[in-house]
Design a protein around this motif. Structure first.
Motif, PDB file in Angstrom:
ATOM      1  N   ARG A   1       0.842  -1.215   0.000  1.00 14.14           N
ATOM      2  CA  ARG A   1       0.000   0.000   0.000  1.00 14.14           C
ATOM      3  C   ARG A   1       0.868   1.252   0.000  1.00 14.14           C
ATOM      4  NH1 ARG A   1      -3.181  -3.007   3.177  1.00 14.14           N
ATOM      5  NH2 ARG A   1      -2.285  -2.386   5.150  1.00 14.14           N
TER       6      ARG A   1
ATOM      7  N   GLU B   1      -3.435   0.493  14.590  1.00 16.26           N
ATOM      8  CA  GLU B   1      -4.215  -0.670  14.137  1.00 16.26           C
ATOM      9  C   GLU B   1      -4.553  -1.619  15.284  1.00 16.26           C
ATOM     10  OE1 GLU B   1      -2.480  -0.555   9.646  1.00 16.26           O
ATOM     11  OE2 GLU B   1      -2.487  -2.503  10.658  1.00 16.26           O
TER      12      GLU B   1
ATOM     13  N   ARG C   1      -8.077  -3.640  16.084  1.00 14.67           N
ATOM     14  CA  ARG C   1      -8.166  -5.093  16.324  1.00 14.67           C
ATOM     15  C   ARG C   1      -8.627  -5.404  17.747  1.00 14.67           C
ATOM     16  NH1 ARG C   1      -5.946  -7.393  11.838  1.00 14.67           N
ATOM     17  NH2 ARG C   1      -4.458  -6.075  10.753  1.00 14.67           N
TER      18      ARG C   1
ATOM     19  N   ALA D   1     -11.713   4.290   6.980  1.00 14.60           N
ATOM     20  CA  ALA D   1     -13.125   3.925   7.036  1.00 14.60           C
ATOM     21  C   ALA D   1     -13.985   4.609   5.973  1.00 14.60           C
ATOM     22  CB  ALA D   1     -13.679   4.237   8.426  1.00 14.60           C
TER      23      ALA D   1
ATOM     24  N   THR E   1     -13.818   3.793   1.748  1.00 13.13           N
ATOM     25  CA  THR E   1     -14.180   2.399   1.462  1.00 13.13           C
ATOM     26  C   THR E   1     -15.653   2.123   1.802  1.00 13.13           C
ATOM     27  OG1 THR E   1     -13.347   1.914   3.670  1.00 13.13           O
ATOM     28  CG2 THR E   1     -11.862   1.436   1.840  1.00 13.13           C
ATOM     29  N   THR E   2     -16.068   2.572   2.978  1.00 15.61           N
ATOM     30  CA  THR E   2     -17.445   2.253   3.409  1.00 15.61           C
ATOM     31  C   THR E   2     -18.455   3.047   2.574  1.00 15.61           C
ATOM     32  OG1 THR E   2     -16.513   1.986   5.628  1.00 15.61           O
ATOM     33  CG2 THR E   2     -18.899   1.971   5.470  1.00 15.61           C
TER      34      THR E   2
ATOM     35  N   THR F   1     -18.844   1.369  -0.857  1.00 19.59           N
ATOM     36  CA  THR F   1     -19.571   0.106  -0.718  1.00 19.59           C
ATOM     37  C   THR F   1     -21.059   0.361  -0.454  1.00 19.59           C
ATOM     38  OG1 THR F   1     -17.532  -0.842   0.137  1.00 19.59           O
ATOM     39  CG2 THR F   1     -19.533  -2.118   0.515  1.00 19.59           C
TER      40      THR F   1
ATOM     41  N   ILE G   1      -6.674  -7.677  -5.517  1.00 16.32           N
ATOM     42  CA  ILE G   1      -6.792  -7.865  -4.073  1.00 16.32           C
ATOM     43  C   ILE G   1      -5.612  -8.682  -3.579  1.00 16.32           C
ATOM     44  CG2 ILE G   1      -8.161 -10.005  -3.983  1.00 16.32           C
ATOM     45  CD1 ILE G   1      -9.171  -6.846  -2.106  1.00 16.32           C
TER      46      ILE G   1
ATOM     47  N   ARG H   1       0.459  -7.569  -2.280  1.00 20.49           N
ATOM     48  CA  ARG H   1       1.578  -7.787  -1.359  1.00 20.49           C
ATOM     49  C   ARG H   1       2.882  -7.388  -2.038  1.00 20.49           C
ATOM     50  NH1 ARG H   1      -2.247  -8.263   1.461  1.00 20.49           N
ATOM     51  NH2 ARG H   1      -3.066 -10.116   2.485  1.00 20.49           N
TER      52      ARG H   1
ATOM     53  N   PHE I   1     -13.147  -9.895  -0.967  1.00 22.16           N
ATOM     54  CA  PHE I   1     -13.417  -8.451  -0.892  1.00 22.16           C
ATOM     55  C   PHE I   1     -12.647  -7.811   0.262  1.00 22.16           C
ATOM     56  CE2 PHE I   1     -16.086  -4.852   0.480  1.00 22.16           C
ATOM     57  CZ  PHE I   1     -16.230  -4.174  -0.716  1.00 22.16           C
ATOM     58  N   TRP I   2     -12.511  -8.533   1.368  1.00 20.61           N
ATOM     59  CA  TRP I   2     -11.812  -7.992   2.547  1.00 20.61           C
ATOM     60  C   TRP I   2     -10.364  -8.437   2.613  1.00 20.61           C
ATOM     61  CZ3 TRP I   2     -15.135  -4.651   4.387  1.00 20.61           C
ATOM     62  CH2 TRP I   2     -16.486  -4.927   4.376  1.00 20.61           C
ATOM     63  N   GLY I   3      -9.827  -9.018   1.548  1.00 19.66           N
ATOM     64  CA  GLY I   3      -8.540  -9.679   1.652  1.00 19.66           C
ATOM     65  C   GLY I   3      -8.774 -11.022   2.321  1.00 19.66           C
TER      66      GLY I   3
ATOM     67  N   GLN J   1      -3.663 -10.525   7.345  1.00 19.43           N
ATOM     68  CA  GLN J   1      -3.590  -9.128   6.917  1.00 19.43           C
ATOM     69  C   GLN J   1      -4.920  -8.635   6.338  1.00 19.43           C
ATOM     70  OE1 GLN J   1       0.263  -8.106   4.867  1.00 19.43           O
ATOM     71  NE2 GLN J   1       0.668 -10.291   5.046  1.00 19.43           N
TER      72      GLN J   1
ATOM     73  N   CYS K   1      -8.833  -7.142   6.244  1.00 15.32           N
ATOM     74  CA  CYS K   1      -9.326  -5.887   6.840  1.00 15.32           C
ATOM     75  C   CYS K   1      -9.887  -6.082   8.263  1.00 15.32           C
ATOM     76  CB  CYS K   1     -10.426  -5.311   5.946  1.00 15.32           C
ATOM     77  SG  CYS K   1     -11.164  -3.833   6.674  1.00 15.32           S
ATOM     78  N   PRO K   2      -9.304  -5.409   9.251  1.00 11.95           N
ATOM     79  CA  PRO K   2      -9.822  -5.544  10.613  1.00 11.95           C
ATOM     80  C   PRO K   2     -11.037  -4.653  10.871  1.00 11.95           C
ATOM     81  CG  PRO K   2      -7.898  -4.113  10.618  1.00 11.95           C
ATOM     82  CD  PRO K   2      -8.125  -4.519   9.196  1.00 11.95           C
ATOM     83  N   GLY K   3     -11.307  -3.699   9.944  1.00 16.29           N
ATOM     84  CA  GLY K   3     -12.391  -2.743  10.171  1.00 16.29           C
ATOM     85  C   GLY K   3     -13.706  -3.192   9.568  1.00 16.29           C
TER      86      GLY K   3
HETATM   87  C1  HEM Z   1     -16.404  -1.360   3.172  1.00 17.66           C
HETATM   88  C2  HEM Z   1     -15.370  -0.868   3.836  1.00 17.66           C
HETATM   89  C3  HEM Z   1     -13.981  -1.439   3.766  1.00 17.66           C
HETATM   90  C4  HEM Z   1     -13.353  -2.141   2.787  1.00 17.66           C
HETATM   91  C5  HEM Z   1     -13.904  -2.555   1.427  1.00 17.66           C
HETATM   92  C6  HEM Z   1     -12.033  -2.451   3.242  1.00 17.66           C
HETATM   93  C7  HEM Z   1     -11.112  -3.203   2.537  1.00 17.66           C
HETATM   94  C8  HEM Z   1      -9.846  -3.521   2.989  1.00 17.66           C
HETATM   95  C9  HEM Z   1      -8.913  -4.344   2.281  1.00 17.66           C
HETATM   96  C10 HEM Z   1      -9.177  -5.015   0.932  1.00 17.66           C
HETATM   97  C11 HEM Z   1      -7.785  -4.421   3.013  1.00 17.66           C
HETATM   98  C12 HEM Z   1      -6.495  -5.159   2.632  1.00 17.66           C
HETATM   99  C13 HEM Z   1      -6.585  -6.602   3.053  1.00 17.66           C
HETATM  100  C14 HEM Z   1      -5.491  -7.462   2.503  1.00 17.66           C
HETATM  101  O1  HEM Z   1      -4.597  -6.955   1.827  1.00 17.66           O
HETATM  102  O2  HEM Z   1      -5.524  -8.691   2.724  1.00 17.66           O
HETATM  103  C15 HEM Z   1      -7.991  -3.610   4.195  1.00 17.66           C
HETATM  104  C16 HEM Z   1      -7.065  -3.402   5.169  1.00 17.66           C
HETATM  105  C17 HEM Z   1      -7.262  -2.604   6.266  1.00 17.66           C
HETATM  106  N1  HEM Z   1      -8.447  -1.977   6.627  1.00 17.66           N
HETATM  107 FE1  HEM Z   1     -10.178  -2.048   5.637  1.00 17.66          FE
HETATM  108  N2  HEM Z   1     -11.866  -1.911   4.485  1.00 17.66           N
HETATM  109  C18 HEM Z   1     -13.035  -1.282   4.853  1.00 17.66           C
HETATM  110  C19 HEM Z   1     -13.305  -0.644   6.040  1.00 17.66           C
HETATM  111  C20 HEM Z   1     -12.374  -0.408   7.027  1.00 17.66           C
HETATM  112  C21 HEM Z   1     -12.644   0.306   8.253  1.00 17.66           C
HETATM  113  C22 HEM Z   1     -13.990   0.853   8.677  1.00 17.66           C
HETATM  114  C23 HEM Z   1     -11.458   0.359   8.925  1.00 17.66           C
HETATM  115  C24 HEM Z   1     -11.162   0.986  10.258  1.00 17.66           C
HETATM  116  C25 HEM Z   1     -11.973   1.014  11.241  1.00 17.66           C
HETATM  117  C26 HEM Z   1     -10.458  -0.356   8.137  1.00 17.66           C
HETATM  118  C27 HEM Z   1      -9.144  -0.527   8.491  1.00 17.66           C
HETATM  119  C28 HEM Z   1      -8.225  -1.285   7.785  1.00 17.66           C
HETATM  120  C29 HEM Z   1      -6.842  -1.474   8.203  1.00 17.66           C
HETATM  121  C30 HEM Z   1      -6.174  -0.887   9.430  1.00 17.66           C
HETATM  122  C31 HEM Z   1      -6.235  -2.311   7.251  1.00 17.66           C
HETATM  123  C32 HEM Z   1      -4.794  -2.805   7.223  1.00 17.66           C
HETATM  124  C33 HEM Z   1      -4.689  -4.188   7.824  1.00 17.66           C
HETATM  125  C34 HEM Z   1      -3.274  -4.741   7.821  1.00 17.66           C
HETATM  126  O3  HEM Z   1      -2.423  -4.241   7.095  1.00 17.66           O
HETATM  127  O4  HEM Z   1      -3.013  -5.736   8.538  1.00 17.66           O
HETATM  128  N3  HEM Z   1     -11.060  -0.795   6.999  1.00 17.66           N
HETATM  129  N4  HEM Z   1      -9.265  -3.098   4.166  1.00 17.66           N
END
Ligand code: HEM
Length: 537
Positions: A110, A132, A136, A316, A319-320, A323, A387, A390, A475-477, A481, A483-485
Motif C-alpha cells: 500500500r 491498528e 483489532r 473507514a 471504502t465504506t 460500498t 486484491i 503484497r 473483498f476484505w482480503g 492481513q 481488513c480488521p475494520g
Molecule cells: C467497506 C469498507 C472497507 C473495505 C472494502 C475495506 C477493505 C480492505 C482491504 C481489501 C484491506 C487489505 C486486506 C489485505 O490486503 O488482505 C484492508 C485493510 C485494512 N483496513 Fe479495511 N476496508 C473497509 C473498512 C475499514 C474500516 C472501517 C477500517 C477501520 C476502522 C479499516 C481498516 C483497515 C486497516 C487498518 C487495514 C490494514 C490491515 C493490515 O495491514 O493488517 N477498513 N481493508
C-alpha cells in the motif's frame, strides 16, 4: 471545494497522464521473465500502463481467462500506471493469504502504491501503524456498544441530508450525501458526538481523504524532474486540509508534560469535548500510547494522537461510502427477478417487533437478508479489482508454488474481479442475486420462505455473512492481513440500509448507472442519484 471537484482534478491529471508517463519514462519494463497481460493487444509494451487506464478490465480479464484455461496456471505481469504487479492464479489464494507480513507485506505494498509516507504528513504514522491495535482490540471489544451510536447518527444524518418531506420526492446525489452520512457515523465512533455534528469537520475530513488519495496517485506518475516541486505543492494542499482537522482533533487529547506517563486525561465518561456518549477511539488511542513502556514520548502528544486518529477515519470513510453507494444502487435498480426491497423491509419490520429501538449484536446477527444482499453487492460491484496486494519483502525473494522465483520488491496480487465474476464459482455471475448467500438459494422461493419463517436462529439460514472472508470471496482480503475494520463497516451499512428501506420510498432506477473503470478500480459513478421521499409512518 466540492467533492466533485476532486474528481475533476483527477480527470485532468488522468488526461495529462500519457504525456507525463512518456516524458517521465519511469522504470516500468517487465524485468521478470514472465508472460505479460495484453500480449495479443498489438500495443507496444511501454504503452501498456497507459492502456491500463482506459482498458484495465480487458487486461485483467485477459490474465484471468488465460489462467483459468490452462492445466498448470502461471503468474502473469499486469502493467499499470502505478507500476507493474504479478497476478497469481486463484488456486494460489490460500498460499498467498497465509504468507506472513515479513515475507509478503500488504502494508508495504500500500505504501509503495499510494505514497502514504509522504502524503500522511508524518511517515511513522503509516510505517509503524500502532493505531491498528486499537481497531483489532478496542474497536472489536466495543462493537456492540457502538451499534446504537451508529444507528442514532445515521438516522439524524439521513434525515438531514435526504429530508423528511412525505409529499414530494427529492433527488439526492449519492456521492454528496452518502460520503457525509458515513463520515458522520464513523466520526461519531472515532471522535464523539460533538465532532461528528461539526459540518466543517465532516467536509474537511472528506476533502483530506480525497487530497491524500489524489496526491499519492499523482506523485506516482510525475516525472522525476518535477517531483520535488510538485510533491511540495501536493503535500501543502494535504497539510492545508489537515490543519483544519487538527484544530478540532488535538484538543480532544489533553497532554501533560511528564513523559512515559499517561499523557492523556479524560473526564470520567468521555473526552474533553464534552462527549458523554461513551468511549471513542480518542480514549483507546490515548491508552494504547501508554501501554508500551518503550514508546517514544511524542506518541503520547496530541499532534501525534490526532493524526493517528485521522488514519482510522481515512481507512473507514472512502471504502465504506463506496460500498454503501454500490449497495443502494444494486438494491434500488429494477431487476427481472423483482425487487428485494419488500423482503428487506419485512426483515426490518420483524426485527423492530423483536428488538424495538435496541441495536445490539443479536439484532445485527438477525439480518440474513441484509447480509446476503450486501455480500452479493460487494461481490458484483466491489471497487477493488486487484486484491491481496503484497510486496515481496524477503531479501532472497520468494519461491512461488510453481517454482518461479520473484525478487525482493516485486508486487503481487490476485484478480478479485476475475474470481467474483467467475461462472464456475458463482453461477450467473453478472446477475445481482440478493439471496445468493442464503441457505437454499437454489431451492424454490416457497421452501426458502418457510425455512425463514420457521427458523428460530435466523443466522442459520445464511450461508455466509457479509464479513466472512474465504478463498472464493476476497473483498476484505484474506488471512492475518485482511481488513480488521470490516465488522464496523458491515454494521454501519446494514443499519443504514435498514433505515433507508424502513423510512424512505425510493423510485427504482430503470437502469443502474454504470460504475467507472479507473485503471484497476471500479467506482460508482459520481453522478449517481436517487429520488427519495420520506414514508408516512
Ligand atoms: C467497506 C469498507 C472497507 C473495505 C472494502 C475495506 C477493505 C480492505 C482491504 C481489501 C484491506 C487489505 C486486506 C489485505 O490486503 O488482505 C484492508 C485493510 C485494512 N483496513 Fe479495511 N476496508 C473497509 C473498512 C475499514 C474500516 C472501517 C477500517 C477501520 C476502522 C479499516 C481498516 C483497515 C486497516 C487498518 C487495514 C490494514 C490491515 C493490515 O495491514 O493488517 N477498513 N481493508
Amino acid at each position: 471545494m466540492a467533492l466533485h471537484d476532486h474528481f475533476y482534478a483527477l480527470t485532468c491529471v488522468t488526461l495529462l497522464l500519457p504525456f507525463l508517463l512518456i516524458v517521465g519514462n519511469r522504470r516500468r519494463s517487465n524485468k521478470l521473465n514472465l508472460p505479460c497481460a495484453g500480449s495479443g493487444f498489438r500495443t507496444p509494451s511501454f504503452l501498456l500502463p497507459i492502456v491500463s487506464l482506459f482498458w484495465g478490465r480487458d487486461l485483467i480479464e485477459d490474465i484471468y481467462n488465460k489462467q483459468k484455461n490452462i492445466d498448470e496456471p502461471q503468474p502473469y505481469v499486469l502493467p499499470g500506471i502505478l507500476g507493474n504487479e504479478v497476478v497469481l492464479p486463484k488456486s494460489w489464494i490460500p498460499w498467498l493469504a497465509s504468507r506472513p507480513e515479513s515475507i509478503l507485506s500488504g502494508k508495504w505494498s500500500r505504501l509503495q502504491r499510494m505514497n502514504f509516507e509522504t502524503t500522511f504528513l508524518r511517515a511513522e504514522v503509516v510505517t509503524n501503524p500502532i493505531q491498528e491495535t486499537v481497531i483489532r482490540r478496542d474497536l472489536m471489544a466495543n462493537l456492540d456498544k457502538l451499534a446504537p451510536e451508529l444507528a442514532d447518527e445515521i438516522a439524524v444524518a439521513v434525515d438531514e441530508l435526504w429530508g423528511c418531506n412525505v409529499e414530494n420526492y427529492k433527488t439526492v446525489s449519492l456521492q454528496e450525501t452518502i460520503f457525509r452520512i458515513v463520515a458522520r457515523a464513523s466520526s461519531r465512533v472515532f471522535a464523539g458526538k460533538v465532532v461528528c455534528r461539526d459540518a466543517n469537520f465532516i467536509d474537511n475530513s472528506i476533502r483530506f481523504t480525497m487530497a491524500v488519495i489524489t496526491s499519492g496517485f499523482v506523485m506516482k506518475v510525475i516525472p522525476k524532474a518535477i517531483e520535488p516541486l510538485l510533491v511540495w505543492i501536493l503535500v501543502s494542499y494535504v497539510r492545508f486540509h489537515y490543519s483544519k482537522l487538527s484544530r478540532v482533533l488535538e484538543p480532544l487529547f489533553q497532554s501533560t508534560s511528564t513523559p512515559k506517563q499517561p499523557c492523556v486525561d479524560f473526564k470520567e465518561n468521555g473526552s474533553r469535548d464534552g462527549n458523554s456518549e461513551g468511549e471513542t477511539a480518542v480514549q483507546w488511542l490515548a491508552v494504547n500510547a501508554t501501554r508500551d513502556p518503550n514508546i517514544d514520548p511524542k506518541e503520547q502528544t496530541p499532534p501525534w494522537l490526532a493524526l493517528r486518529l485521522m488514519t482510522l477515519l481515512f481507512a473507514a470513510v472512502d471504502t465504506t461510502s463506496l460500498t454503501s453507494i454500490n449497495a443502494l444502487l444494486d438494491v434500488f435498480t429494477e431487476r427481472a427477478g423483482g425487487s428485494c426491497v419488500p423482503t428487506l423491509r419485512e426483515e426490518a419490520r420483524r426485527n423492530i417487533q423483536l428488538f424495538g429501538g435496541r441495536w445490539d449484536r443479536a439484532r445485527l446477527n438477525n439480518m440474513p437478508r441484509h447480509d446476503s444482499m450486501l455480500r452479493e453487492s460487494m461481490r458484483l460491484s466491489g471497487f477493488a479489482i486487484k486484491i491481496l496486494q503484497r510486496k515481496v519483502m524477503a531479501s532472497e525473494g520468494i519461491v512461488l508454488p510453481n517454482g518461479t522465483v520473484l525478487p525482493q520488491g516485486t508486487m503481487v496480487c490476485v484478480s478479485a474481479w476475475g474470481l467474483h465474476h467467475d461462472e464456475q464459482v458463482y453461477p450467473n455471475p453478472s446477475e445481482f442475486s440478493p439471496e445468493r448467500f442464503m441457505l437454499g438459494y437454489s431451492s424454490s422461493s416457497e421452501e426458502r420462505e418457510s425455512k425463514l419463517r420457521n427458523s428460530s436462529d435466523r443466522k442459520g439460514v445464511l450461508l455466509r455473512t457479509a464479513t466472512e472472508a474465504d478463498p472464493s470471496f476476497t473483498f476484505w482480503g484474506l488471512g492475518k492481513q485482511s481488513c480488521p475494520g470490516r465488522y464496523l463497516a458491515v454494521d454501519l451499512i446494514k443499519i443504514l440500509m435498514e433505515y433507508v428501506v424502513m423510512n424512505y420510498d425510493v423510485v427504482p432506477l430503470k437502469q443502474r448507472p454504470e460504475n467507472m473503470w479507473i485503471e484497476y478500480n471500479y467506482v460508482p459513478s459520481a453522478n449517481a442519484k436517487l429520488q427519495v421521499r420520506r414514508r408516512r409512518t
